[in-house]
Scaffold this active site. Structure first.
Site, PDB file in Angstrom:
ATOM      1  N   HIS A 121       0.820  -1.215   0.000  1.00 19.86           N
ATOM      2  CA  HIS A 121       0.000   0.000   0.000  1.00 19.86           C
ATOM      3  C   HIS A 121       0.853   1.264   0.000  1.00 19.86           C
ATOM      4  CE1 HIS A 121       0.833   0.722   4.318  1.00 19.86           C
ATOM      5  NE2 HIS A 121       0.783  -0.593   4.417  1.00 19.86           N
ATOM      6  N   ASP A 122       0.354   2.276  -0.699  1.00 18.96           N
ATOM      7  CA  ASP A 122       0.955   3.619  -0.719  1.00 18.96           C
ATOM      8  C   ASP A 122       2.347   3.642  -1.357  1.00 18.96           C
ATOM      9  OD1 ASP A 122      -1.203   5.017   0.884  1.00 18.96           O
ATOM     10  OD2 ASP A 122      -0.549   3.542   2.347  1.00 18.96           O
ATOM     11  N   GLY A 139       4.903  -1.255   2.527  1.00 22.86           N
ATOM     12  CA  GLY A 139       4.129  -0.040   2.303  1.00 22.86           C
ATOM     13  C   GLY A 139       5.003   1.201   2.220  1.00 22.86           C
TER      14      GLY A 139
END
Length: 266
Positions: A121-122, A139
């Site tokens: 994520h991100d 992440g």
């Protein structure tokens, strides 16, 4: 017009561009957007608020856009955006962003993801990035343009890898990697410049010579690391590639960097 296999499921609301092909037993969520000419070979699942650019090809058992593997995630409407002309091989997983990371995972054009690689994520990836088999990005990782990550390597959360850098297979990257750098080992250290990559991409000899001189002066000699960085910035004011390295280090603030061990590798 899209070509959807009878065994595939496309939920109402999904947006399919011209010439999209969705192969057997694939599932496309209601908020997914597939650009013109995308090809999902078979058994592909694309979920969430995911946008995939034109002509991207995805192989079986890839899982794209499912909720992030972050225990703080609470269902916020984050996104995953992929560029055009990407190649996603078997078993690849990619997660959207989170509230704590800006709500977006982004991947630029012409990236390649070999089997079972993972984009957390991100993360934000530039153009022409290559992840080899079983690469793991935690992440909030940032990869610059033309970064190559060797098989089985792992990059820790929030780490930055600069443009044109190379991460060796099985490396464990705990610190930032300068642009044009080459790192290897567990835990990863800077082994020199990615001269092979520079030659393959047609960088002129003068550029490579300047980068070699800058590299040696940044990582050896008198003064603190930060003082040497500023000295190199002043010495090569007209070389954009050296300035890319200097700016990358400046922008890192107090972050740690992968450093050489022993004598400088070239």
């Amino acid at each position: 017009m899209a070509d959807v296999h009878p065994t595939a499921i496309v939920e109402p609301g999904a947006r399919l561009g011209d010439g999209v092909r969705i192969g057997p037993f694939s599932i496309i969520g209601a908020e997914v957007s597939l650009g013109d000419g995308c090809d999902l070979v078979s058994h592909v699942v694309v979920a969430g608020r995911t946008e995939i650019g034109a002509r991207t090809r995805i192989y079986p058992f890839a899982s794209i856009g499912h909720p992030p593997q972050d225990l703080k995630y609470r269902g916020e409407e984050s996104r995953l955006v992929l560029g055009s002309d990407c190649l996603i091989r078997e078993g690849v997983t990619m997660n959207p962003g989170t509230e704590g990371g800006g709500m977006l995972t982004s991947i630029a054009d012409r990236c390649v993801f070999l089997a079972n690689s993972h984009v957390g994520h991100d993360c934000h990836l530039g153009t022409n990035v290559i992840l080899s088999n079983n690469v793991m990005l935690a992440g909030h990782v940032s990869l610059g343009d033309y970064v190559i990550v060797g098989g089985g390597a792992a990059v820790i959360q929030h780490a930055r890898v600069g443009a044109h850098a190379f991460v060796g297979g099985m490396a464990g990257v705990e610190n930032d990697v300068i642009p044009f750098g080459s790192v290897l080992g567990n835990r990863a250290h800077l082994g020199g410049l990615n001269l092979v990559g520079l030659k393959r991409r047609g960088f002129p000899r003068e550029t490579m010579q300047n980068l070699r001189r800058a590299y040696r002066r940044i990582f050896s000699g008198e003064g603190t690391f930060r003082e040497r960085v500023e000295a190199v910035g002043a010495e090569f004011p007209d070389d954009p590639n050296v300035q890319m390295v200097v700016d990358f280090i400046r922008q890192g603030g107090e972050r740690s960097f992968c450093m050489p061990r022993g004598e400088l590798a070239d």
